[in-house]
Design an enzyme around this catalytic site. Structure first.
Site, PDB file in Angstrom:
ATOM      1  N   ASN A  73      -5.189  34.069  54.783  1.00 21.55           N
ATOM      2  CA  ASN A  73      -4.655  35.441  54.339  1.00 21.55           C
ATOM      3  C   ASN A  73      -5.451  35.943  53.219  1.00 21.55           C
ATOM      4  OD1 ASN A  73      -1.538  34.439  55.810  1.00 21.55           O
ATOM      5  ND2 ASN A  73      -3.031  35.525  56.614  1.00 21.55           N
ATOM      6  N   ALA A  93      14.067  43.446  62.228  1.00 19.61           N
ATOM      7  CA  ALA A  93      13.933  42.926  63.673  1.00 19.61           C
ATOM      8  C   ALA A  93      12.897  43.662  64.276  1.00 19.61           C
ATOM      9  CB  ALA A  93      15.363  42.969  64.613  1.00 19.61           C
ATOM     10  N   ASN A 153       4.369  35.812  54.292  1.00 20.04           N
ATOM     11  CA  ASN A 153       3.324  35.263  53.971  1.00 20.04           C
ATOM     12  C   ASN A 153       3.003  35.114  52.589  1.00 20.04           C
ATOM     13  OD1 ASN A 153       1.964  34.899  56.836  1.00 20.04           O
ATOM     14  ND2 ASN A 153       1.603  37.297  56.642  1.00 20.04           N
ATOM     15  N   LYS A 160      -1.771  28.170  55.100  1.00 17.87           N
ATOM     16  CA  LYS A 160      -2.019  29.463  55.800  1.00 17.87           C
ATOM     17  C   LYS A 160      -2.580  30.448  54.837  1.00 17.87           C
ATOM     18  CE  LYS A 160       0.267  32.803  58.456  1.00 17.87           C
ATOM     19  NZ  LYS A 160       1.676  33.610  58.985  1.00 17.87           N
ATOM     20  N   ALA A 217       8.577  42.991  65.198  1.00 20.24           N
ATOM     21  CA  ALA A 217       7.956  41.952  66.283  1.00 20.24           C
ATOM     22  C   ALA A 217       8.306  40.612  66.132  1.00 20.24           C
ATOM     23  CB  ALA A 217       6.445  42.320  66.157  1.00 20.24           C
ATOM     24  N   ILE A 218       8.216  39.933  64.748  1.00 22.33           N
ATOM     25  CA  ILE A 218       8.556  38.471  64.540  1.00 22.33           C
ATOM     26  C   ILE A 218      10.231  38.416  64.572  1.00 22.33           C
ATOM     27  CG2 ILE A 218       8.847  36.807  62.788  1.00 22.33           C
ATOM     28  CD1 ILE A 218       6.217  36.543  64.267  1.00 22.33           C
ATOM     29  N   GLY A 219      10.711  39.093  63.945  1.00 22.11           N
ATOM     30  CA  GLY A 219      11.967  39.207  63.671  1.00 22.11           C
ATOM     31  C   GLY A 219      13.012  39.366  65.186  1.00 22.11           C
TER      32      GLY A 219
END
Length: 327
Positions: free
Chosen positions: A208, A8, A102, A204, A10-12
């Site tokens: 990357n 958990a 990603n 995406k 930043a994104i989580g």
């Protein structure tokens, strides 16, 4: 709906806070000062769309949560093979694992009709180590178009983007994807269910695969790479080589290289996550972004000289920075 977020960060934490706002029963797995802050004050989200705080159960012990309907993986892909102790206590017979990663996922060839169906991509699933921990039949793919960062322990700053595309490896529109999408949308995010998520993966990946390794090698921002004539040309070549590999494995994403370049340049003076990891002494997540595509190029006999050259140099950078076992 019970959801556990493993990793958990930043994104989580952002996804967990949004799902909590939608009424889901959310549990966050984290550690250190970030965990302590979330326990004391909840997840504080700072966003151009409005700030809010979600008081979500946070722990470092997944056995205190028990089985859930969805595990949302917020870990970097190189941590998947070792995440069994965190994930296994959360599973029941039908638990779905939503992998927000990603690059090329470990499940890429699972249920993909054609000559490579069921094939293991060694760069991301060495010897099937990830598949043994995270069986591909549990996987729900997720391509993240949102940008977030941890401004402080327990404080997530949402920078831009609200889209989290999800989809099944077998290209069906499943009930579990639809239910997850509905919860995400109820929390205020875009969450389309894509019949062929692999198109989103390659679109995406186009950015990357070029900007992430080049930024690590040059220490430059995305805008700086775009403004430099020779590196801009190199990015375009790497993108074209990547599209050739995508086509060789049966995927034809509809995106122009120039449009992708223009979009990256608009991002501005942004350091890629790979450059940020390098500067912070963390492993660079290049296996799924670059090594896997070079592997698929070899598998399909697709010439990718620029990708191979950049892969060789970034692999050496990883070895000299982190040691011979790093990649």
């Amino acid at each position: 709906m019970r959801v556990a977020v493993v990793g958990a960060g930043a994104i989580g934490a952002y996804v967990g806070a949004v799902l909590d706002r939608a009424g889901a029963d959310v549990h966050l797995i984290a550690r250190g000062p970030h965990l302590a802050a979330m326990r004391r004050h909840g997840v504080q989200v700072l966003s151009p769309r409005g700030d809010f705080t979600a008081h979500v159960h946070a722990t470092d012990d997944p056995s205190a949560i028990g089985p859930v309907d969805y595990v949302f993986l917020g870990l970097k892909a190189h941590a998947y093979a070792a995440c069994g102790p965190l994930v296994h206590p959360l599973l029941h017979a039908d638990t779905a694992v939503v992998a927000a990663q990603n690059g090329i996922p470990w499940w890429y060839f699972h249920a993909l009709k054609g000559p490579y169906e069921g094939r293991c991509v060694e760069s991301v699933d060495p010897g099937g180590a990830v598949s043994r921990v995270l069986p591909p039949e549990r996987a729900v793919g997720c391509v993240v178009y949102a940008a977030t960062e941890l401004e402080a322990p327990g404080v997530v700053r949402h920078l831009e983007g609200t889209r989290f595309s999800v989809g099944e490896p077998d290209s069906t529109v499943s009930a579990r994807c639809l239910a997850f999408s509905e919860a995400m949308r109820a929390g205020g995010l875009k969450c389309p269910v894509e019949a062929d998520l692999r198109n989103d993966i390659w679109i995406k990946l186009l950015g990357n695969i070029a900007f992430n390794p080049l930024s690590a090698l040059s220490r430059a921002t995305m805008a700086q790479i775009c403004r430099h004539q020779d590196t801009r040309a190199l990015v375009a070549t790497m993108m074209r080589e990547t599209l050739a590999v995508a086509e060789a494995v049966g995927c034809r994403p509809e995106i122009s290289v120039e449009r992708r370049l223009a979009g990256a340049e608009r991002v501005g003076e942004h350091k890629t996550s790979t450059l940020q990891d390098l500067e912070r002494g963390r492993p660079m997540e290049l296996d799924v972004l670059l090594a896997a595509v070079v592997e698929l190029a070899a598998l399909t006999r697709t010439p990718v000289p620029k990708l191979c050259a950049i892969h060789a140099v970034t692999d050496l950078l990883a070895q000299t920075t982190y040691g011979s076992d790093a990649a």
